[in-house]
Structures are given as C-alpha cells and as structure tokens.
Write a protein that holds these residues in place. Structure first.
Motif, short mmCIF file in Angstrom:
data_model
loop_
_atom_site.label_atom_id
_atom_site.label_comp_id
_atom_site.label_asym_id
_atom_site.label_seq_id
_atom_site.Cartn_x
_atom_site.Cartn_y
_atom_site.Cartn_z
N VAL A 31 -5.33 -35.05 8.36
CA VAL A 31 -4.41 -34.03 7.83
C VAL A 31 -3.10 -34.70 7.48
O VAL A 31 -2.76 -35.77 7.99
CB VAL A 31 -4.20 -32.88 8.84
CG1 VAL A 31 -5.50 -32.09 9.07
CG2 VAL A 31 -3.64 -33.38 10.16
N GLY A 32 -2.34 -34.07 6.56
CA GLY A 32 -1.06 -34.62 6.15
C GLY A 32 -0.76 -34.25 4.71
O GLY A 32 -1.10 -33.16 4.26
N TRP A 33 -0.16 -35.18 3.98
CA TRP A 33 0.21 -34.93 2.59
C TRP A 33 0.33 -36.24 1.82
O TRP A 33 0.42 -37.31 2.41
CB TRP A 33 1.53 -34.15 2.50
CG TRP A 33 2.69 -34.79 3.22
CD1 TRP A 33 3.12 -34.49 4.49
CD2 TRP A 33 3.54 -35.85 2.74
NE1 TRP A 33 4.20 -35.29 4.81
CE2 TRP A 33 4.47 -36.14 3.76
CE3 TRP A 33 3.61 -36.58 1.56
CZ2 TRP A 33 5.45 -37.12 3.62
CZ3 TRP A 33 4.58 -37.56 1.43
CH2 TRP A 33 5.50 -37.81 2.45
N GLU A 37 6.26 -40.82 -5.88
CA GLU A 37 7.67 -41.11 -5.71
C GLU A 37 8.28 -41.42 -7.08
O GLU A 37 7.58 -41.85 -8.00
CB GLU A 37 7.86 -42.32 -4.79
CG GLU A 37 7.34 -42.10 -3.38
CD GLU A 37 8.27 -41.24 -2.56
OE1 GLU A 37 9.31 -41.74 -2.13
OE2 GLU A 37 7.94 -40.07 -2.35
N ASP A 38 9.58 -41.22 -7.21
CA ASP A 38 10.27 -41.46 -8.48
C ASP A 38 10.19 -42.92 -8.93
O ASP A 38 10.27 -43.21 -10.12
CB ASP A 38 11.73 -41.03 -8.39
CG ASP A 38 11.89 -39.52 -8.28
OD1 ASP A 38 10.95 -38.78 -8.67
OD2 ASP A 38 12.95 -39.08 -7.81
N ASP A 39 10.03 -43.85 -8.00
CA ASP A 39 10.01 -45.27 -8.35
C ASP A 39 8.62 -45.79 -8.73
O ASP A 39 8.42 -46.98 -8.92
CB ASP A 39 10.57 -46.11 -7.21
CG ASP A 39 9.73 -46.06 -5.94
OD1 ASP A 39 8.70 -45.34 -5.91
OD2 ASP A 39 10.09 -46.75 -4.97
N GLY A 40 7.63 -44.89 -8.86
CA GLY A 40 6.28 -45.28 -9.25
C GLY A 40 5.33 -45.49 -8.09
O GLY A 40 4.14 -45.72 -8.30
N ALA A 41 5.82 -45.42 -6.86
CA ALA A 41 4.96 -45.56 -5.68
C ALA A 41 4.33 -44.21 -5.34
O ALA A 41 4.69 -43.17 -5.89
CB ALA A 41 5.78 -46.06 -4.49
N VAL A 42 3.38 -44.24 -4.43
CA VAL A 42 2.80 -43.04 -3.86
C VAL A 42 3.07 -43.10 -2.36
O VAL A 42 2.87 -44.14 -1.73
CB VAL A 42 1.28 -42.94 -4.14
CG1 VAL A 42 0.64 -41.83 -3.34
CG2 VAL A 42 1.03 -42.73 -5.63
N ALA A 43 3.54 -41.99 -1.79
CA ALA A 43 3.83 -41.91 -0.36
C ALA A 43 2.91 -40.89 0.29
O ALA A 43 2.49 -39.92 -0.36
CB ALA A 43 5.29 -41.52 -0.13
N PHE A 44 2.58 -41.11 1.56
CA PHE A 44 1.78 -40.13 2.29
C PHE A 44 2.05 -40.21 3.78
O PHE A 44 2.55 -41.22 4.28
CB PHE A 44 0.28 -40.26 1.99
CG PHE A 44 -0.35 -41.55 2.43
CD1 PHE A 44 -0.80 -41.73 3.73
CD2 PHE A 44 -0.54 -42.59 1.53
CE1 PHE A 44 -1.40 -42.91 4.13
CE2 PHE A 44 -1.14 -43.78 1.91
CZ PHE A 44 -1.58 -43.94 3.22
N GLU A 45 1.74 -39.13 4.46
CA GLU A 45 1.67 -39.08 5.92
C GLU A 45 0.25 -38.68 6.26
O GLU A 45 -0.34 -37.82 5.59
CB GLU A 45 2.66 -38.08 6.51
CG GLU A 45 4.08 -38.54 6.45
CD GLU A 45 5.04 -37.64 7.23
OE1 GLU A 45 4.60 -36.70 7.93
OE2 GLU A 45 6.26 -37.89 7.12
N SER A 86 -4.15 -29.25 7.08
CA SER A 86 -4.98 -29.75 5.98
C SER A 86 -4.27 -30.96 5.37
O SER A 86 -3.21 -31.37 5.86
CB SER A 86 -5.21 -28.66 4.93
OG SER A 86 -3.96 -28.26 4.37
N PHE A 87 -4.85 -31.52 4.31
CA PHE A 87 -4.22 -32.63 3.62
C PHE A 87 -3.90 -32.16 2.22
O PHE A 87 -4.79 -31.82 1.45
CB PHE A 87 -5.14 -33.85 3.58
CG PHE A 87 -4.40 -35.12 3.22
CD1 PHE A 87 -3.92 -35.96 4.20
CD2 PHE A 87 -4.16 -35.44 1.90
CE1 PHE A 87 -3.23 -37.11 3.88
CE2 PHE A 87 -3.48 -36.60 1.56
CZ PHE A 87 -3.01 -37.43 2.55
N ASN A 88 -2.60 -32.12 1.88
CA ASN A 88 -2.16 -31.52 0.63
C ASN A 88 -1.51 -32.52 -0.31
O ASN A 88 -0.88 -33.48 0.13
CB ASN A 88 -1.14 -30.41 0.91
CG ASN A 88 -1.75 -29.30 1.72
OD1 ASN A 88 -2.75 -28.71 1.33
ND2 ASN A 88 -1.18 -29.02 2.88
#
Length: 91
Positions: A31-33, A37-45, A86-88
């Motif tokens: 679960v998480g999200w 990101e604005d700099d072209g990366a993807v972030a998640f928890e 859930s994972f969103n």
C-alpha cells in the motif's frame, strides 16, 4: 513490516511508470502512493511485509518496458505505521 520512500530517476515519465508501479504494488500486497515529480523523477511510498517490499523494489528497478530506463533509485526507510489502505497514483 517495512515502510520506505523512494525517488526513481531516468526515463520514467511518459512511459507508464506510475501505473507499472501501482500494478507491481498490488501484485506484492503493498500500500502507498506514486507520483511524478517536477524534475522528471517518480516518487513513491510503499508499506508492506518486508519480503514483499523487497521484491517490489527489485521489480521497480527493472522498469515497465523497453521504453523506460531506471538510472537511479534512492530508497529511504521510514518509521511509523501509515494509514494507507491501497496503492494510489497521485496527480
């Protein structure tokens, strides 16, 4: 249980990476999200059983397709017990 945050850099936007991450999370009972990101990366928890999180992270390092390319993934352990159900995909 393991709780992590991560930033993935490379060719990870515009290639279905967030939806790949969401699908991988659901397959590993995470679960998480996830968000761009604005700099072209993807972030998640991500939060789940230790082994599930480890397998999930290994899958994310590979990326969704030949169009995506993960150059770097920085993972940090978090503390606490998040209230995710859930994972969103965040927009």
């Amino acid at each position: 249980m393991k709780y992590v945050s991560a930033r993935v850099q490379g060719r990870v936007q515009g290639v279905g990476f967030r939806y790949f991450t969401q699908h991988a999370a659901m397959n590993h009972d995470i679960v998480g999200w996830v968000k761009n990101e604005d700099d072209g990366a993807v972030a998640f928890e991500a939060y789940g059983e230790d082994n599930n999180v480890d397998r999930f992270l290994e899958e994310i390092k590979k990326g969704p397709s030949r169009f995506a390319k993960v150059n770097e993934m920085d993972v940090n352990k978090l503390s606490g017990d998040p209230e995710y159900t859930s994972f969103n995909v965040k927009y």
